[in-house]
Motif scaffolding. Structure first.
Motif, PDB file in Angstrom:
ATOM      1  N   ARG A  17       0.834  -1.212   0.000  1.00  0.00           N
ATOM      2  CA  ARG A  17       0.000   0.000   0.000  1.00  0.00           C
ATOM      3  C   ARG A  17       0.866   1.259   0.000  1.00  0.00           C
ATOM      4  N   LEU A  29       3.861   1.596  -1.322  1.00  0.00           N
ATOM      5  CA  LEU A  29       4.393   1.809  -2.662  1.00  0.00           C
ATOM      6  C   LEU A  29       3.293   2.293  -3.601  1.00  0.00           C
ATOM      7  N   ALA A  30       2.089   1.732  -3.447  1.00  0.00           N
ATOM      8  CA  ALA A  30       0.964   2.194  -4.275  1.00  0.00           C
ATOM      9  C   ALA A  30       0.708   3.680  -4.041  1.00  0.00           C
ATOM     10  N   LEU A  58       3.275   5.579  -5.908  1.00  0.00           N
ATOM     11  CA  LEU A  58       3.012   5.549  -7.351  1.00  0.00           C
ATOM     12  C   LEU A  58       1.873   6.507  -7.708  1.00  0.00           C
TER      13      LEU A  58
END
Lengths: 367, 367
Positions: free
Chosen positions: A246, A248-249, A252
């Motif tokens: 989550r 890293l999401a 991004l």
């Protein structure tokens, strides 16, 4: 040395490598596995004495061995620990799986004798599995995390620490939680990312696949790993891993938002790449030393038997230590490029010597 | 051959490599750059004739050259194209940047002569930049995308296609949009992911950093890339890139949700890793052939000058072609592991010969 006899339960890559490393230090090793063919292969490789039937181990050993190393898949660790302790296989017990908190909590719930157990995780591995991929030097200089708790006895911790040192690894004591937090970031998250990226290749045209270069290959190399083993690892560290996914999401999506703003796009991406540059500098270098910067001396080679050998003989003749080398082959081309990585002050002499011997050296020298 | 004279504007890695490749095919090449030191270095490397002042290029060439290759950063392509066309530097023009749609649209808006222009993008590069990293073989066998449109003239397309072939690359015609879509996935997304992962290392303890193994290193290798160049690339393909970032974020969040469900976690992660296995199989292998599976023959080496050379001489003496090799050094260890990759049917003979010569071969043979 106080460690004389060890049994390794599970003759896979890690178990067989532990056995090989201990044999090289003259520890007596017994090898067990559910699969008799793996025992046989490991024994043939010199990893120790076959012990196919644990109920009869006492006939081989008379008294419990010093340590039982449980090198079994994550989901089997607790049941194998319980069974091994019931049989008094060993004075101390350790495992080698890449998740630590949940198995230790489960073992406690099930009434394992945790005074005799130290969780362990050697940070070493390969994409290939099985005893055939084992190497006695697999752990040389690598970190090997130990996760003793308040329950852990002094004898067990000393014995397992000695085992780690005999394998040539660096013992690193962390709490089970610290360990699982760390590997979620440096091991489990990269596995998820590599696999998700590689999976994208299934659904796109061959033209697009063909555009994938070395960067994409490097990023997805670990996507060749074993699905079943990784399913167990991920499930055993599921909440920490889902948090890193989550996070890293979120990164991004934040970057995507800034890319959608024409005034912010370039600066945002530049900042991310610069942050990555800075992060990479923290990785330790060769031989555990601070990262050394080597100079690459590129040489174009014909793709024929013996060419690389002749090149390295000539490099050796120059008295230069080649610290590392990489070979690149261009698809469809009969030549390859070999980059010899050497200390900066040796690059020029190497290039000069190799050129004098007729090699196609592409090193530009100092300007 | 119809291509006789080319000017390369921008003596960086790609421009100088193009120039070197064309010189090897006896094309006359002129080199220009804003920075006279880069011109001088490129010319010294044999990349062609220095052309520091474009306004005086006519004195060197009398008539326009066949092609001007604009090897300048993405944000400069359009202005350099306009200036070059105003000066009638060449009959045809091409660029080498990794974004295609937006520059071509901008050039059209600004009234460029698009009949004489073909967008180009060689899929080849390195982490290192500048003329000193240039190689004439950089493009050998690599795809080189050309993005002609309805505006593109026949003469320009034929000329630029010939240039690509002279560089040893494979021309691949895509629309600018197809190209940008593809590189968003196989090049720009991996760069973002690698940089974001590497950036995480800045904020964690050294213990955690030390646990990062080869997998993490491979995944973040391209995080060493140039921030400024990548800022321009990402900004030039911002919307497609932000879409791929959002798509990956969606994948990560979906996986995170399934990991939070204890009944689904293992199967979900296993499915992702299996999908990644399948995706990887689509990557082309060495020499453009279908991916070949080589067998690794591992040999433990002392980290001393000449050791690797002696090993490869002995391998050559076995008549075995070493297809690839990798060197691994364990931090803190005085030995390294060299894996010689050979055709499966040659592994056994190689292992036998090397063992007979006293090498510590760890190949387990057929069982």
């Amino acid at each position: 040395m106080t460690l004389h006899r060890v049994i390794v339960v599970g003759a896979g890559l890690v178990g067989t490598s532990v056995a090989l490393a201990l044999r090289a230090e003259n520890v007596e090793v017994f090898i067990n596995d559910r699969d008799p063919r793996r025992i046989e292969l490991a024994a043939d490789l010199g990893a120790g004495t076959a012990a196919p039937d644990l109920t009869r181990l006492a006939e081989l050993t008379e008294t419990p061995v010093d340590i039982a190393v449980l090198a079994v898949p994550p989901v089997e660790v607790v049941s194998v620990l319980m069974a091994s302790q019931r049989r008094h296989l060993a004075e101390s017990f350790s495992d080698v799986t890449s998740i630590k908190s949940q198995p230790q909590a489960d073992a406690k719930l099930q009434g394992a004798d945790l005074a005799r157990f130290v969780g362990g995780h050697p940070l070493a591995g390969r994409e290939r599995a099985g005893p055939e991929a084992a190497r006695g030097d697999l752990f040389l200089g690598r970190p090997w995390v130990l996760t003793p708790t308040a329950d852990t006895g002094r004898v067990a911790l000393a014995a397992v620490t000695e085992l780690v040192q005999l394998c040539g690894a660096q013992p690193l004591v962390l709490s089970p939680e610290e360990h699982d937090e760390a590997v979620a970031l440096v091991s489990h998250l990269p596995q998820a990312v590599a696999s998700l990226l590689a999976a994208r290749l299934r659904d796109i045209g061959q033209d697009t696949v063909d555009l994938a270069g070395q960067g994409f290959r490097d990023l997805t190399r670990i996507a060749d790993s074993d699905p079943q083993l990784w399913g167990q690892i991920a499930a055993g560290n599921a909440h920490r891993l889902s948090s890193t996914l989550r996070a890293l999401a979120t990164d991004l999506l934040a970057l995507a938002d800034r890319l959608d703003d024409p005034h912010a796009a370039a600066a945002a991406f530049e900042a991310v790449v610069a942050a990555g540059n800075a992060g990479r500098l923290r990785l330790p270098g060769k031989h555990g030393a601070a990262r050394e910067v080597f100079t690459a001396v590129p040489v174009v080679l014909a793709d024929e038997p013996g060419t690389l050998a002749r090149l390295l003989v000539d490099a050796g003749g120059a008295g230069v230590n080649v610290e590392d080398l990489s070979l690149e082959h261009s698809p469809g081309a009969p030549v390859g490029l070999c980059e010899l990585l050497v200390r900066p002050e040796q690059a020029e002499v190497l290039a000069t010597v190799l050129r004098a011997r007729g090699w196609a050296v592409h090193h530009s020298g100092a300007h």
